[in-house]
Design a protein around this motif. Sequence first.
Motif, PDB file in Angstrom:
ATOM      1  N   ASP A   1      -1.365   6.195   5.752  1.00 13.88           N
ATOM      2  CA  ASP A   1      -1.854   6.263   6.684  1.00 13.88           C
ATOM      3  C   ASP A   1      -2.817   5.991   6.106  1.00 13.88           C
ATOM      4  OD1 ASP A   1      -1.744   8.219   3.996  1.00 13.88           O
ATOM      5  OD2 ASP A   1      -0.824   9.606   5.016  1.00 13.88           O
ATOM      6  N   THR A   2      -3.610   5.471   5.373  1.00 14.24           N
ATOM      7  CA  THR A   2      -5.175   5.611   5.196  1.00 14.24           C
ATOM      8  C   THR A   2      -5.801   4.977   6.972  1.00 14.24           C
ATOM      9  OG1 THR A   2      -4.675   5.136   2.924  1.00 14.24           O
ATOM     10  CG2 THR A   2      -6.597   4.555   3.645  1.00 14.24           C
ATOM     11  N   THR A   3      -4.820   4.128   7.509  1.00 17.23           N
ATOM     12  CA  THR A   3      -5.435   2.968   8.955  1.00 17.23           C
ATOM     13  C   THR A   3      -4.482   3.771   9.540  1.00 17.23           C
ATOM     14  OG1 THR A   3      -4.671   1.131   8.017  1.00 17.23           O
ATOM     15  CG2 THR A   3      -6.089   1.261   7.011  1.00 17.23           C
ATOM     16  N   PRO A   4      -5.501   3.275  11.065  1.00 14.02           N
ATOM     17  CA  PRO A   4      -4.494   3.322  12.211  1.00 14.02           C
ATOM     18  C   PRO A   4      -3.189   2.635  12.141  1.00 14.02           C
ATOM     19  CG  PRO A   4      -6.264   3.148  12.822  1.00 14.02           C
ATOM     20  CD  PRO A   4      -6.801   2.754  10.606  1.00 14.02           C
ATOM     21  N   HIS A   5      -2.720   1.531  10.703  1.00 12.79           N
ATOM     22  CA  HIS A   5      -1.919   0.835  11.029  1.00 12.79           C
ATOM     23  C   HIS A   5      -0.555   0.404   9.761  1.00 12.79           C
ATOM     24  CE1 HIS A   5      -2.773  -0.949  15.364  1.00 12.79           C
ATOM     25  NE2 HIS A   5      -4.040  -0.980  15.225  1.00 12.79           N
ATOM     26  N   THR A   6       0.008   0.085   9.691  1.00 11.71           N
ATOM     27  CA  THR A   6       1.118  -0.299   8.372  1.00 11.71           C
ATOM     28  C   THR A   6       0.663  -1.569   8.633  1.00 11.71           C
ATOM     29  OG1 THR A   6       3.148   0.474   9.329  1.00 11.71           O
ATOM     30  CG2 THR A   6       1.957   2.220   8.172  1.00 11.71           C
ATOM     31  N   LYS A   7       1.513  -1.866   7.866  1.00  6.63           N
ATOM     32  CA  LYS A   7       2.008  -3.543   7.294  1.00  6.63           C
ATOM     33  C   LYS A   7       3.017  -3.720   8.177  1.00  6.63           C
ATOM     34  CE  LYS A   7       2.675  -2.699   2.272  1.00  6.63           C
ATOM     35  NZ  LYS A   7       2.674  -3.555   1.734  1.00  6.63           N
TER      36      LYS A   7
ATOM     37  N   ARG B   1       9.913  13.990  -1.862  1.00  9.64           N
ATOM     38  CA  ARG B   1       8.711  14.230  -2.930  1.00  9.64           C
ATOM     39  C   ARG B   1       9.503  14.511  -4.247  1.00  9.64           C
ATOM     40  NH1 ARG B   1       3.517  15.604  -1.577  1.00  9.64           N
ATOM     41  NH2 ARG B   1       4.491  16.535   0.484  1.00  9.64           N
ATOM     42  N   ALA B   2      10.740  15.996  -3.883  1.00  5.43           N
ATOM     43  CA  ALA B   2      11.026  16.096  -5.385  1.00  5.43           C
ATOM     44  C   ALA B   2      11.615  14.770  -6.403  1.00  5.43           C
ATOM     45  CB  ALA B   2      11.461  16.722  -5.127  1.00  5.43           C
TER      46      ALA B   2
ATOM     47  N   ALA C   1       3.376   6.924   3.060  1.00  2.00           N
ATOM     48  CA  ALA C   1       2.462   8.025   3.245  1.00  2.00           C
ATOM     49  C   ALA C   1       1.232   8.339   2.105  1.00  2.00           C
ATOM     50  CB  ALA C   1       2.336   9.974   3.821  1.00  2.00           C
ATOM     51  N   GLU C   2      -0.308   8.896   1.897  1.00  2.00           N
ATOM     52  CA  GLU C   2      -0.629   9.006   0.950  1.00  2.00           C
ATOM     53  C   GLU C   2      -0.411  10.604   0.003  1.00  2.00           C
ATOM     54  OE1 GLU C   2      -4.753  11.337   1.235  1.00  2.00           O
ATOM     55  OE2 GLU C   2      -5.383   9.171   1.422  1.00  2.00           O
ATOM     56  N   ARG C   3       0.191  11.044   0.851  1.00  2.00           N
ATOM     57  CA  ARG C   3       1.181  12.827   0.440  1.00  2.00           C
ATOM     58  C   ARG C   3       2.147  12.237  -0.909  1.00  2.00           C
ATOM     59  NH1 ARG C   3       3.296  12.953   5.369  1.00  2.00           N
ATOM     60  NH2 ARG C   3       5.047  13.672   5.527  1.00  2.00           N
ATOM     61  N   PHE C   4       2.223  10.765  -0.242  1.00  2.00           N
ATOM     62  CA  PHE C   4       3.303  10.351  -1.406  1.00  2.00           C
ATOM     63  C   PHE C   4       3.477   9.278  -2.373  1.00  2.00           C
ATOM     64  CE2 PHE C   4       6.570  11.690   2.624  1.00  2.00           C
ATOM     65  CZ  PHE C   4       6.830  12.964   1.903  1.00  2.00           C
ATOM     66  N   THR C   5       2.403   8.287  -2.098  1.00  2.00           N
ATOM     67  CA  THR C   5       1.405   7.933  -2.770  1.00  2.00           C
ATOM     68  C   THR C   5       1.028   7.634  -4.390  1.00  2.00           C
ATOM     69  OG1 THR C   5       1.101   6.146  -0.747  1.00  2.00           O
ATOM     70  CG2 THR C   5       0.323   5.858  -2.698  1.00  2.00           C
TER      71      THR C   5
ATOM     72  N   PRO D   1       0.872  11.136  -6.105  1.00  2.00           N
ATOM     73  CA  PRO D   1       2.003  11.130  -6.938  1.00  2.00           C
ATOM     74  C   PRO D   1       2.138  10.464  -7.959  1.00  2.00           C
ATOM     75  CG  PRO D   1       2.552  12.899  -4.943  1.00  2.00           C
ATOM     76  CD  PRO D   1       1.407  11.776  -4.641  1.00  2.00           C
ATOM     77  N   VAL D   2       2.244   9.620  -7.054  1.00  2.00           N
ATOM     78  CA  VAL D   2       3.875   8.388  -7.996  1.00  2.00           C
ATOM     79  C   VAL D   2       2.625   7.213  -8.435  1.00  2.00           C
ATOM     80  CG1 VAL D   2       5.086   6.213  -7.446  1.00  2.00           C
ATOM     81  CG2 VAL D   2       5.396   7.657  -6.419  1.00  2.00           C
ATOM     82  N   VAL D   3       1.657   7.181  -8.150  1.00  2.00           N
ATOM     83  CA  VAL D   3       0.499   6.480  -8.552  1.00  2.00           C
ATOM     84  C   VAL D   3       0.384   7.040 -10.476  1.00  2.00           C
ATOM     85  CG1 VAL D   3      -1.922   5.089  -8.835  1.00  2.00           C
ATOM     86  CG2 VAL D   3      -0.215   4.740  -6.450  1.00  2.00           C
ATOM     87  N   GLU D   4       0.061   8.249  -9.412  1.00  2.00           N
ATOM     88  CA  GLU D   4      -0.628   9.485 -10.969  1.00  2.00           C
ATOM     89  C   GLU D   4       0.222   8.845 -11.869  1.00  2.00           C
ATOM     90  OE1 GLU D   4      -1.959  12.619  -9.076  1.00  2.00           O
ATOM     91  OE2 GLU D   4      -4.248  11.673  -7.665  1.00  2.00           O
ATOM     92  N   GLY D   5       1.467   9.189 -11.369  1.00  2.00           N
ATOM     93  CA  GLY D   5       3.030   9.509 -12.447  1.00  2.00           C
ATOM     94  C   GLY D   5       3.267   7.916 -13.336  1.00  2.00           C
ATOM     95  N   LEU D   6       3.053   7.206 -12.258  1.00  2.00           N
ATOM     96  CA  LEU D   6       2.860   5.860 -13.605  1.00  2.00           C
ATOM     97  C   LEU D   6       1.776   5.667 -14.223  1.00  2.00           C
ATOM     98  CD1 LEU D   6       5.078   4.080 -10.556  1.00  2.00           C
ATOM     99  CD2 LEU D   6       5.349   4.865 -12.737  1.00  2.00           C
ATOM    100  N   ARG D   7      -0.246   6.630 -13.737  1.00  2.00           N
ATOM    101  CA  ARG D   7      -0.753   6.187 -14.823  1.00  2.00           C
ATOM    102  C   ARG D   7      -1.676   5.145 -14.327  1.00  2.00           C
ATOM    103  NH1 ARG D   7      -0.803  10.256 -19.076  1.00  2.00           N
ATOM    104  NH2 ARG D   7       1.535  11.323 -19.663  1.00  2.00           N
ATOM    105  N   LEU D   8      -1.582   4.801 -13.442  1.00  2.00           N
ATOM    106  CA  LEU D   8      -1.964   3.179 -12.676  1.00  2.00           C
ATOM    107  C   LEU D   8      -3.280   3.161 -11.964  1.00  2.00           C
ATOM    108  CD1 LEU D   8       0.611   2.029 -10.347  1.00  2.00           C
ATOM    109  CD2 LEU D   8       0.078   1.520 -13.152  1.00  2.00           C
TER     110      LEU D   8
END
Length: 206
Positions: free
Chosen positions: A150-156, A92-93, A126-130, A132-139
């Motif tokens: 972790d939005t859905t029960p499955h990942t790619k 996270r850091a 995972a969302e708790r990492f996604t 902050p990155v999306v917001e930090g990159l202003r996307l």
Amino acid sequence: YDAYHASLGGREAPVIDGLTGDQRFFIAFAQTWRTKMRDATLRQAVLTDGHAPGMFRARTVRNLDAWYTAFGIKPGDEGFEALRHEFLDRYRAGLLQQTTVFAAMESVLDSLDAAGRRWGIVTNKAERFTLPVVEGLRLHTRAAVVISGDTTPHTKPHPMPLTVAMARISTSADRCLYVGDDERDVLAGKAAGMRIAIPGTGRVES
């Protein structure tokens, strides 16, 4: 990991050389990231590659519950929680220390925005990492949809993250182009019925 189990067709993987199928899977995953670089090359990769060096990518298995199960590591074991928290805290850091949008994609996103074309992000992170990155990159104010691991029960490579993304913005696969730089992206996109584009910076063999 999901694709590996799907390939078994419900059968139990054999134990080979004392290792279960899951254990061999995770060991093989780690071995695929074995690399040897000169220090100068490694520094250049850290500055220019959107992905972490292989030595760190191999450790991402700690984000999967199945890794702990495969090797019999469970909550309550000595050092389990300390190891888990240390890894996640370090991860996270460092989320935005070297993370950037690929240079070539900046103009692509600008062009899509200018044309009024919607685009989104589908990641296994995972969302708790996604977020902050999306917001930090202003996307976050530009992306029409963001789907995390972790939005859905499955990942790619399962197609569900892509089908959920389409549902959230009320579109269909025949109107979508999925851009991915990993084999699991290609598999997920094809399974979802989308057209696929692979950037030259990716890790997908021709």
